[in-house]
Design a protein around this motif. Sequence first.
Motif, PDB file in Angstrom:
ATOM      1  N   LYS A 174       2.285  39.010  -8.064  1.00 50.65           N
ATOM      2  CA  LYS A 174       0.845  39.057  -8.320  1.00 50.65           C
ATOM      3  C   LYS A 174       0.306  40.478  -8.234  1.00 50.65           C
ATOM      4  N   ALA A 175       0.800  41.248  -7.258  1.00 55.82           N
ATOM      5  CA  ALA A 175       0.348  42.623  -7.102  1.00 55.82           C
ATOM      6  C   ALA A 175       0.668  43.457  -8.337  1.00 55.82           C
ATOM      7  N   VAL A 176       1.862  43.251  -8.876  1.00 53.84           N
ATOM      8  CA  VAL A 176       2.252  43.978 -10.083  1.00 53.84           C
ATOM      9  C   VAL A 176       1.375  43.553 -11.258  1.00 53.84           C
ATOM     10  N   GLU A 177       1.169  42.257 -11.398  1.00 56.39           N
ATOM     11  CA  GLU A 177       0.325  41.750 -12.486  1.00 56.39           C
ATOM     12  C   GLU A 177      -1.102  42.267 -12.374  1.00 56.39           C
ATOM     13  N   ASP A 178      -1.603  42.445 -11.155  1.00 54.73           N
ATOM     14  CA  ASP A 178      -2.976  42.905 -10.939  1.00 54.73           C
ATOM     15  C   ASP A 178      -3.129  44.411 -11.071  1.00 54.73           C
ATOM     16  N   GLY A 179      -2.020  45.120 -11.198  1.00 57.41           N
ATOM     17  CA  GLY A 179      -2.107  46.561 -11.429  1.00 57.41           C
ATOM     18  C   GLY A 179      -2.063  47.424 -10.189  1.00 57.41           C
ATOM     19  N   ALA A 180      -1.440  46.960  -9.090  1.00 59.62           N
ATOM     20  CA  ALA A 180      -1.301  47.797  -7.899  1.00 59.62           C
ATOM     21  C   ALA A 180      -0.450  49.017  -8.222  1.00 59.62           C
ATOM     22  N   ASP A 181      -0.753  50.134  -7.578  1.00 56.17           N
ATOM     23  CA  ASP A 181       0.001  51.363  -7.816  1.00 56.17           C
ATOM     24  C   ASP A 181       1.290  51.426  -7.000  1.00 56.17           C
ATOM     25  N   TYR A 182       1.302  50.762  -5.860  1.00 51.81           N
ATOM     26  CA  TYR A 182       2.527  50.707  -5.059  1.00 51.81           C
ATOM     27  C   TYR A 182       2.438  49.501  -4.133  1.00 51.81           C
ATOM     28  N   LEU A 183       3.589  49.127  -3.552  1.00 56.66           N
ATOM     29  CA  LEU A 183       3.655  48.003  -2.634  1.00 56.66           C
ATOM     30  C   LEU A 183       4.098  48.477  -1.258  1.00 56.66           C
ATOM     31  N   GLY A 184       3.430  47.986  -0.223  1.00 55.22           N
ATOM     32  CA  GLY A 184       3.877  48.172   1.147  1.00 55.22           C
ATOM     33  C   GLY A 184       4.572  46.886   1.565  1.00 55.22           C
ATOM     34  N   VAL A 185       5.882  46.924   1.751  1.00 53.12           N
ATOM     35  CA  VAL A 185       6.680  45.709   1.936  1.00 53.12           C
ATOM     36  C   VAL A 185       7.035  45.509   3.410  1.00 53.12           C
ATOM     37  N   GLY A 186       6.734  44.332   3.931  1.00 59.06           N
ATOM     38  CA  GLY A 186       7.067  44.057   5.329  1.00 59.06           C
ATOM     39  C   GLY A 186       6.239  42.909   5.880  1.00 59.06           C
ATOM     40  N   ALA A 187       6.247  42.771   7.188  1.00 61.80           N
ATOM     41  CA  ALA A 187       6.905  43.652   8.140  1.00 61.80           C
ATOM     42  C   ALA A 187       8.420  43.422   8.127  1.00 61.80           C
ATOM     43  N   VAL A 188       9.166  44.558   8.175  1.00 62.60           N
ATOM     44  CA  VAL A 188      10.615  44.458   8.177  1.00 62.60           C
ATOM     45  C   VAL A 188      11.083  43.869   9.499  1.00 62.60           C
ATOM     46  N   TYR A 189      10.553  44.413  10.604  1.00 61.47           N
ATOM     47  CA  TYR A 189      10.904  43.925  11.934  1.00 61.47           C
ATOM     48  C   TYR A 189       9.628  43.658  12.724  1.00 61.47           C
ATOM     49  N   ASP A 190       9.777  43.051  13.882  1.00 59.35           N
ATOM     50  CA  ASP A 190       8.626  42.838  14.758  1.00 59.35           C
ATOM     51  C   ASP A 190       7.980  44.170  15.082  1.00 59.35           C
ATOM     52  N   THR A 191       6.664  44.200  15.067  1.00 58.80           N
ATOM     53  CA  THR A 191       5.945  45.434  15.329  1.00 58.80           C
ATOM     54  C   THR A 191       4.875  45.222  16.384  1.00 58.80           C
ATOM     55  N   SER A 192       4.667  46.225  17.212  1.00 59.15           N
ATOM     56  CA  SER A 192       3.662  46.144  18.266  1.00 59.15           C
ATOM     57  C   SER A 192       2.321  46.706  17.824  1.00 59.15           C
ATOM     58  N   THR A 193       2.279  47.353  16.639  1.00 57.11           N
ATOM     59  CA  THR A 193       1.038  47.980  16.202  1.00 57.11           C
ATOM     60  C   THR A 193       0.143  47.047  15.403  1.00 57.11           C
ATOM     61  N   LYS A 194       0.693  45.905  15.013  1.00 56.53           N
ATOM     62  CA  LYS A 194      -0.086  44.977  14.211  1.00 56.53           C
ATOM     63  C   LYS A 194       0.515  43.588  14.367  1.00 56.53           C
ATOM     64  N   ILE A 195      -0.331  42.589  14.558  1.00 58.10           N
ATOM     65  CA  ILE A 195       0.156  41.223  14.686  1.00 58.10           C
ATOM     66  C   ILE A 195       0.449  40.690  13.290  1.00 58.10           C
ATOM     67  N   PRO A 196       1.737  40.486  12.958  1.00 60.03           N
ATOM     68  CA  PRO A 196       2.067  40.061  11.596  1.00 60.03           C
ATOM     69  C   PRO A 196       1.699  38.603  11.354  1.00 60.03           C
ATOM     70  N   LYS A 197       1.208  38.335  10.156  1.00 58.67           N
ATOM     71  CA  LYS A 197       0.876  36.971   9.778  1.00 58.67           C
ATOM     72  C   LYS A 197       2.143  36.170   9.506  1.00 58.67           C
ATOM     73  N   ASN A 198       3.151  36.849   8.980  1.00 62.58           N
ATOM     74  CA  ASN A 198       4.403  36.199   8.606  1.00 62.58           C
ATOM     75  C   ASN A 198       5.550  36.736   9.448  1.00 62.58           C
ATOM     76  N   PRO A 199       6.634  35.981   9.579  1.00 63.57           N
ATOM     77  CA  PRO A 199       7.788  36.470  10.338  1.00 63.57           C
ATOM     78  C   PRO A 199       8.408  37.675   9.654  1.00 63.57           C
ATOM     79  N   PRO A 200       9.088  38.539  10.409  1.00 63.78           N
ATOM     80  CA  PRO A 200       9.729  39.720   9.821  1.00 63.78           C
ATOM     81  C   PRO A 200      10.729  39.325   8.730  1.00 63.78           C
ATOM     82  N   ILE A 201      10.823  40.155   7.700  1.00 61.36           N
ATOM     83  CA  ILE A 201      11.664  39.815   6.552  1.00 61.36           C
ATOM     84  C   ILE A 201      13.049  40.452   6.617  1.00 61.36           C
TER      85      ILE A 201
END
Length: 515
Positions: free
Chosen positions: A118-145
């Motif tokens: 969807k991001a590509v179809e909508d014309g985003a310039d780049y993608l921030g992909v993650g969270a790769v691992y558990d992070t303490s700086t932000k509570i992830p909505k989804n499990p790490p990928i």
Amino acid sequence: MAVDYSLYLVTDSGLVPPGTTLEEQVEKAIKGGVTLVQLREKDTETKDFIKKAKKIHDLTKKAGIPLLINDRLDVALAIDAEGVHIGQEDIDVATARKLLGPDKIIGISVTYVSEATKAVEDGADYLGVGAVYDTSTKIPKNPPIGISGLRKILSYLSSVKTYIPAVAIGSVNLATARNVMHLSAVPGRSLDGIAVVSAIIASADPESTSREMLNMVKEAPYWMSVINDRTPSAILNDIPALLAKVQEEGPLVHQLINRVAINFAANVTLAIGASPVMSENIPEFGDLASVPSSSLLVNMNSAVPESLDRYIAATTKYNLQLRPVVLDPVGAGFSSLRREAVKTLLNRAHFDIIKGNEGEIFTVAGETSSMRGVDSTGNSTIEKKVHIAEGLATKEKTIVVMTGPQDIISDGLTTFVLSNGHEYLSHITASGCVLGSILAACSVVSKEDRFLAAVAAVLMFTIAAERAAVAPGVRGPGTFIPVLLDELYILKQMCANNDSSWLEQARIERYLLTT
């Protein structure tokens, strides 16, 4: 403005060390090589946000790199920032584009292929992909990928006609940056960079930290290079010198190994000229990994959480130091617990060599396997086994050693089939475990040519077994074991004396899959 996404700094004022400011940390990070900055201030009032953004923008403009604002289009417009980064629950890309205009950078966070599409179809310039691992700086909505999740999105992006840059985010730090950047690559596509928060913002020396992380992004590690098109005869010529070097250097082989194998593995390691360490103490893993001539053998004797934590802690230390790591995924296909443990390890670490029987290697490759306990009961064709070994080696940037009546060794481009060994090896405990010890020792002295290390280790072990089985006094498995140790020691001495006559027993051929 041309954008370099190699080292993408995301700020967090709450992580700034005492005695300094966010502006000072960002300035030092830019000196260290940060190529792009995102100002993320979730709990800051608009007036203060704009004030801080102007100060950071002065730094980035002076350095000639873009400043993006997280979420807040109003702040981006107020200071004329180069763009924004938005999340899945924020304003949509199309609306952001209408408000900001065609020349601003718009990036969006994605976790799944559907979101990337969807991001590509909508014309985003780049993608921030993650969270790769558990992070303490932000509570992830989804499990790490993990690495596997990155690969899925990069595989999708490789099929898109318009090139869309992608950066990985989520606990990307000095310990994980190299693996995240280089292990995630798929045919035709790799990451454009890594996004880093705490590793730089919380650093006591953000300039040197940034410089080190940029090197990890820019410089491919030794295991990314492949020496291909080797012949069996050329490999055999190089084996004696390699094994002699093991005795000369006496590498340290740190072994997290099955308890029933500890004594046998330690003795085998000593017999070939290396030094065994059987430490399970996490606090000393870093000291062991800091030894220049060291390697790690992870023998997955247990998949319980505390053991898995130990494996990850050890591989993290050795990966950071670029020390060789060998994985023996014992009984990988026997239970769901072990299958999940294997997935976790591959998502968190790089392994120079992955050694296992047919069932174990098939499981690691994501294929259906047949196992009874830790023993493989599979009976696939040689073509099938070679296909699986080559695919796994290519995917994981590793050397695969699939043991059995015929041992298959592959780096993804070159595959050898070795036919040495003796049936007594299948009637003693820990024969596979101790082969892992030899593989780890050989990989230290042949780090850039891990394929050679694997072939040398397997031939040394299997030919020693053949010699031991026919030695005077050997009547079965019980009398076989001590003579096997003797034969390994004798082969080591022969190599030290430049005597390669034992390799005349080698039964080795290159295998080419028909297409």
